[in-house]
Design a protein around this motif. Structure first.
Motif, PDB file in Angstrom:
ATOM      1  N   UNK A  68       0.841  -1.186   0.000  1.00  0.00           N
ATOM      2  CA  UNK A  68       0.000   0.000   0.000  1.00  0.00           C
ATOM      3  C   UNK A  68       0.879   1.239   0.000  1.00  0.00           C
ATOM      4  N   UNK A  69       0.722   2.090  -1.003  1.00  0.00           N
ATOM      5  CA  UNK A  69       1.552   3.290  -1.126  1.00  0.00           C
ATOM      6  C   UNK A  69       0.676   4.530  -1.169  1.00  0.00           C
ATOM      7  N   UNK A  70       1.192   5.605  -0.595  1.00  0.00           N
ATOM      8  CA  UNK A  70       0.553   6.917  -0.728  1.00  0.00           C
ATOM      9  C   UNK A  70       1.308   7.635  -1.832  1.00  0.00           C
ATOM     10  N   UNK A  71       0.609   7.934  -2.918  1.00  0.00           N
ATOM     11  CA  UNK A  71       1.228   8.536  -4.086  1.00  0.00           C
ATOM     12  C   UNK A  71       0.701   9.958  -4.223  1.00  0.00           C
ATOM     13  N   UNK A  72       1.583  10.934  -4.083  1.00  0.00           N
ATOM     14  CA  UNK A  72       1.199  12.329  -4.205  1.00  0.00           C
ATOM     15  C   UNK A  72       1.250  12.775  -5.649  1.00  0.00           C
ATOM     16  N   UNK A 106      -1.747  -0.041  -7.577  1.00  0.00           N
ATOM     17  CA  UNK A 106      -1.998  -1.393  -7.080  1.00  0.00           C
ATOM     18  C   UNK A 106      -3.124  -1.344  -6.055  1.00  0.00           C
ATOM     19  N   UNK A 107      -3.755  -2.470  -5.787  1.00  0.00           N
ATOM     20  CA  UNK A 107      -4.799  -2.485  -4.751  1.00  0.00           C
ATOM     21  C   UNK A 107      -4.238  -1.967  -3.424  1.00  0.00           C
ATOM     22  N   UNK A 108      -5.004  -1.091  -2.785  1.00  0.00           N
ATOM     23  CA  UNK A 108      -4.593  -0.521  -1.507  1.00  0.00           C
ATOM     24  C   UNK A 108      -3.843   0.789  -1.621  1.00  0.00           C
ATOM     25  N   UNK A 109      -3.391   1.154  -2.827  1.00  0.00           N
ATOM     26  CA  UNK A 109      -2.686   2.432  -3.011  1.00  0.00           C
ATOM     27  C   UNK A 109      -3.666   3.593  -2.832  1.00  0.00           C
ATOM     28  N   UNK A 110      -3.092   4.757  -2.570  1.00  0.00           N
ATOM     29  CA  UNK A 110      -3.895   5.966  -2.377  1.00  0.00           C
ATOM     30  C   UNK A 110      -3.253   7.119  -3.141  1.00  0.00           C
ATOM     31  N   UNK A 111      -4.029   7.747  -4.019  1.00  0.00           N
ATOM     32  CA  UNK A 111      -3.567   8.954  -4.719  1.00  0.00           C
ATOM     33  C   UNK A 111      -3.948  10.136  -3.834  1.00  0.00           C
ATOM     34  N   UNK A 112      -2.969  11.010  -3.556  1.00  0.00           N
ATOM     35  CA  UNK A 112      -3.210  12.157  -2.690  1.00  0.00           C
ATOM     36  C   UNK A 112      -2.949  13.439  -3.475  1.00  0.00           C
ATOM     37  N   UNK A 113      -3.908  14.365  -3.447  1.00  0.00           N
ATOM     38  CA  UNK A 113      -3.751  15.677  -4.078  1.00  0.00           C
ATOM     39  C   UNK A 113      -4.097  16.746  -3.044  1.00  0.00           C
ATOM     40  N   UNK A 114      -3.489  17.922  -3.185  1.00  0.00           N
ATOM     41  CA  UNK A 114      -3.752  18.985  -2.220  1.00  0.00           C
ATOM     42  C   UNK A 114      -5.160  19.553  -2.382  1.00  0.00           C
ATOM     43  N   UNK A 153     -12.917   6.700 -10.725  1.00  0.00           N
ATOM     44  CA  UNK A 153     -13.444   5.373 -11.055  1.00  0.00           C
ATOM     45  C   UNK A 153     -12.314   4.418 -11.472  1.00  0.00           C
ATOM     46  N   UNK A 154     -11.410   4.896 -12.307  1.00  0.00           N
ATOM     47  CA  UNK A 154     -10.269   4.063 -12.731  1.00  0.00           C
ATOM     48  C   UNK A 154      -9.428   3.634 -11.533  1.00  0.00           C
ATOM     49  N   UNK A 155      -9.184   4.573 -10.620  1.00  0.00           N
ATOM     50  CA  UNK A 155      -8.398   4.250  -9.427  1.00  0.00           C
ATOM     51  C   UNK A 155      -9.110   3.177  -8.609  1.00  0.00           C
ATOM     52  N   UNK A 156     -10.402   3.325  -8.438  1.00  0.00           N
ATOM     53  CA  UNK A 156     -11.158   2.356  -7.653  1.00  0.00           C
ATOM     54  C   UNK A 156     -11.224   0.989  -8.336  1.00  0.00           C
ATOM     55  N   UNK A 157     -11.271   0.974  -9.669  1.00  0.00           N
ATOM     56  CA  UNK A 157     -11.269  -0.287 -10.400  1.00  0.00           C
ATOM     57  C   UNK A 157      -9.992  -1.077 -10.129  1.00  0.00           C
ATOM     58  N   UNK A 158      -8.934  -0.357  -9.790  1.00  0.00           N
ATOM     59  CA  UNK A 158      -7.658  -1.002  -9.478  1.00  0.00           C
ATOM     60  C   UNK A 158      -7.501  -1.247  -7.978  1.00  0.00           C
ATOM     61  N   UNK A 159      -8.561  -0.952  -7.221  1.00  0.00           N
ATOM     62  CA  UNK A 159      -8.524  -1.179  -5.778  1.00  0.00           C
ATOM     63  C   UNK A 159      -7.846  -0.070  -5.004  1.00  0.00           C
ATOM     64  N   UNK A 160      -7.670   1.091  -5.633  1.00  0.00           N
ATOM     65  CA  UNK A 160      -6.996   2.225  -4.990  1.00  0.00           C
ATOM     66  C   UNK A 160      -8.038   3.283  -4.610  1.00  0.00           C
ATOM     67  N   UNK A 161      -7.607   4.251  -3.821  1.00  0.00           N
ATOM     68  CA  UNK A 161      -8.500   5.341  -3.415  1.00  0.00           C
ATOM     69  C   UNK A 161      -7.868   6.680  -3.759  1.00  0.00           C
TER      70      UNK A 161
END
Length: 182
Positions: free
Chosen positions: A1-5, A55-63, A80-88
């Motif tokens: 699980x990664x937090x991706x800024x 990847x599943x469990x990843x999180x995209x973070x924006x300010x 929707x694309x992020x969620x299809x991959x199991x990310x938030x």
């Protein structure tokens, strides 16, 4: 699980520093940044890279949500694309995440507001240009090509290919300028 800024500015005179600092403070392990318009996904290679490697469990973070995009449908498709991959997706200001059902509603509304804001900005810009034209103060946009330089090089006998290479532009642009001259 990664937090991706993800950080984005629209123009070269804007600064990414505040966004990058905030994303680092939020413990984003990976931060991707770019200078591109948020009107569409075209030309936004860093965002495409993030989406491609989610990847599943990843999180995209924006300010802010408008850093993700200015078009409601595009932002919702991206989520929707992020969620299809199991990310938030998490927006820091105001703090909203797609992990909860209410987050989807809030992000939809925020996306609509961002799109309306973009329309208002364009309308104000058009009004400002109209007023400037009426006052005789409008000079138009910044020239992208050195017309005088093109004509001078052509008069010196240089062909379109040589001129295009010297001015770092396409031959088609040179042909258009020379055709306009007559």
């Amino acid at each position: 699980m990664a937090r991706i800024g993800y950080a984005r500015v629209s123009t070269l005179d804007q600064n990414l520093d505040a966004q990058l600092a905030r994303l680092k403070a939020e413990d984003c392990g990976v931060i991707r940044a770019e200078e591109a318009s948020g009107a569409s996904r075209e030309g936004r290679g860093e965002l495409a890279t993030i989406l491609a490697f989610l990847r599943p469990g990843d999180e995209i973070v924006v300010t802010r949500l408008d850093r993700l995009g200015r078009d409601t449908r595009d932002v919702l498709n991206l989520i929707h694309e992020a969620e299809q991959r199991g990310a938030s997706v998490t927006v820091l200001d105001p703090h909203v995440s797609t992990r909860g059902e209410m987050g989807h509603v809030v992000l939809t509304v925020l996306g609509m507001v961002a799109q309306m804001e973009r329309r208002f900005i364009k309308e104000r810009q058009r009004e400002g240009i109209s007023r400037a034209k009426a006052a005789g103060a409008y000079t138009g946009g910044k020239a992208r090509l050195d017309y005088a330089g093109i004509w001078r090089m052509a008069d010196e006998g240089h062909g379109p290919t040589v001129i295009a290479k010297a001015l770092c532009c396409s031959r088609m642009q040179i042909y258009r300028v020379l055709r306009e001259r007559g």
